[in-house]
Design a protein around this motif. Structure first.
Motif, PDB file in Angstrom:
ATOM      1  N   TRP A  72      38.473  25.908  33.170  1.00  0.00           N
ATOM      2  CA  TRP A  72      38.595  27.050  33.960  1.00  0.00           C
ATOM      3  C   TRP A  72      39.355  26.677  35.272  1.00  0.00           C
ATOM      4  O   TRP A  72      39.412  25.549  35.700  1.00  0.00           O
ATOM      5  N   ALA A  73      40.153  27.618  35.627  1.00  0.00           N
ATOM      6  CA  ALA A  73      41.055  27.480  36.936  1.00  0.00           C
ATOM      7  C   ALA A  73      40.139  27.479  38.293  1.00  0.00           C
ATOM      8  O   ALA A  73      40.504  26.989  39.393  1.00  0.00           O
ATOM      9  N   TRP A  74      39.044  28.246  38.292  1.00  0.00           N
ATOM     10  CA  TRP A  74      38.286  28.445  39.260  1.00  0.00           C
ATOM     11  C   TRP A  74      36.792  29.060  38.519  1.00  0.00           C
ATOM     12  O   TRP A  74      36.739  29.567  37.644  1.00  0.00           O
ATOM     13  N   LEU A  75      35.670  28.455  39.477  1.00  0.00           N
ATOM     14  CA  LEU A  75      34.301  28.764  39.050  1.00  0.00           C
ATOM     15  C   LEU A  75      33.389  28.949  40.090  1.00  0.00           C
ATOM     16  O   LEU A  75      33.758  28.170  41.196  1.00  0.00           O
ATOM     17  N   ALA A  76      32.431  29.485  39.884  1.00  0.00           N
ATOM     18  CA  ALA A  76      31.174  29.551  40.625  1.00  0.00           C
ATOM     19  C   ALA A  76      29.943  29.602  39.893  1.00  0.00           C
ATOM     20  O   ALA A  76      29.918  30.503  39.117  1.00  0.00           O
ATOM     21  N   VAL A  77      28.971  28.994  40.382  1.00  0.00           N
ATOM     22  CA  VAL A  77      27.505  28.870  39.708  1.00  0.00           C
ATOM     23  C   VAL A  77      26.724  29.890  40.306  1.00  0.00           C
ATOM     24  O   VAL A  77      26.281  29.711  41.489  1.00  0.00           O
TER      25      VAL A  77
END
Length: 376
Positions: A127-132
């Motif tokens: 992924w290019a960007w992520l948040a958990v």
């Protein structure tokens, strides 16, 4: 010499030796946030562009958890590795994901590694960007190149995207609400990590997403002309009723607050007082500070009285009301860009007790790593 001056000097020296653009320090210092996340960081280490602030987000992704939810507070460390190979966690927070970063031409390139419950370690993801999300059960992801026309909801257990939600504006940043029920998507006209001409308005606004229904509503929000960074991610207030944007100031107010429709609102008490990612303690009585009457970083009460000064480079997150996660320097190797070594530790608020969480990382290469801590 204050921390930001030292980091700027070190990184500008380093930029000439490692063939990285001069001025990288300004971008690194500008990316303190948080999520979450960036940040959003005082920031060594950012060596190359710690966000921190948004935001990495900056502070911790997810605010104080309701007392009715039991929390795993076991201590998990990997003191010999940086980045870590197995889960790192302390108190209420865990290192849910991290990104390595490098400068390629006129762009910052990130590679993400996500916590995998099945293996107990971290796995590289595309992924290019992520948040958990708080609770470490799901994540939000953006595919590249940024900005992206859709956001995916990923099941942490299976490491698979369970649904894609189309967006009416292109996305570049992500932040979960403290209760994990809403997703704040920062939208951009251009790639927020590419070369940016200050004042051109890369950020266009934000989208409020309900991950369960897929409902998504776009709101315009003026970009910050004073911010030298293209990435201007938004974050959540502690109670999840407001969102914020950084002011790029080392003095209060460090954040501007808006309601969920993008209307400017007064800042909640003490939430715009400091740039340190850790922010306010879980019980709301203490604040991680980055200056004031005394030099260095430390802890103050809500009346502004200094509780302690700490020998650290950055205050990242509160593990509980009496311990923080911080960045420290190897005292034998703090001298310059080729020897400066740092690690993440768990530290008591009086600075007397320190437990290594990760191994040391030396700023001898262009690649650096940027962890994101999330409420468990």
């Amino acid at each position: 010499m204050n921390t930001e001056t030292y980091v700027r000097r070190v990184l500008d020296e380093w930029s000439t030796e490692a063939r990285v653009p001069v001025g990288l320090a300004d971008r690194a210092l500008g990316r303190r946030r948080t999520g979450r996340r960036t940040t959003r960081a005082v920031l060594v280490v950012a060596a190359a562009v710690l966000l921190i602030v948004a935001g990495v987000t900056v502070g911790v992704q997810g605010g104080p958890r309701p007392a009715t939810h039991p929390v795993d507070t076991s201590l998990r460390t990997d003191p010999n590795d940086a980045p870590p190979k197995r889960l790192v966690a302390a108190g209420q927070v865990a290192l849910s994901t991290y990104r390595t970063l490098r400068v390629s031409g006129k762009k910052v390139v990130y590679t993400w590694y996500l916590y995998d419950p099945a293996s107990g370690g971290y796995r590289k993801v595309p992924w290019a960007w992520l948040a958990v999300a708080p609770g470490l059960r799901q994540a939000a992801v953006l595919d590249g190149p940024l900005p992206s026309a859709r956001v995916g909801i990923l099941d942490m257990k299976t490491q698979r995207v369970t649904r894609w939600i189309p967006l009416k504006a292109a996305a570049g940043g992500l932040a979960w609400s403290p209760d994990g029920r809403r997703l704040l998507v920062t939208t951009y006209a251009t790639d927020p990590d590419a070369q940016y001409h200050q004042g051109t308005g890369a950020r266009t606004g934000f989208i409020m997403v309900d991950p369960r229904s897929g409902e998504a509503h776009f709101h315009r929000l003026q970009f910050n002309r004073a911010d030298p960074n293209g990435r201007q991610d938004l974050g959540w207030s502690r109670d999840g009723t407001l969102i914020w944007a950084t002011t790029m100031s080392f003095n209060p107010p460090t954040r501007l607050f808006y309601d969920l429709n993008g209307v400017r609102r007064p800042a909640p008490a003490h939430e715009a007082d400091s740039l340190e990612e850790a922010g306010i303690s879980p019980n709301g009585r203490l604040i991680a500070t980055h200056g004031g009457a005394s030099p260095g970083l430390g802890i103050a009460d809500t009346n502004g009285r200094t509780v302690s000064r700490l020998p650290v480079m950055q205050l990242v997150a509160w593990a509980d009301d009496t311990h923080l996660i911080a960045v420290t320097c190897d005292l034998a190797k703090c001298g310059g860009p080729r020897t400066l070594s740092y690690r993440y530790v768990l530290m008591s608020i009086d600075g007397k007790t320190t437990v290594p969480l990760t191994g040391y990382k030396t700023l001898a290469t262009v690649d650096s790593w940027d962890p994101v801590f999330t409420r468990r």
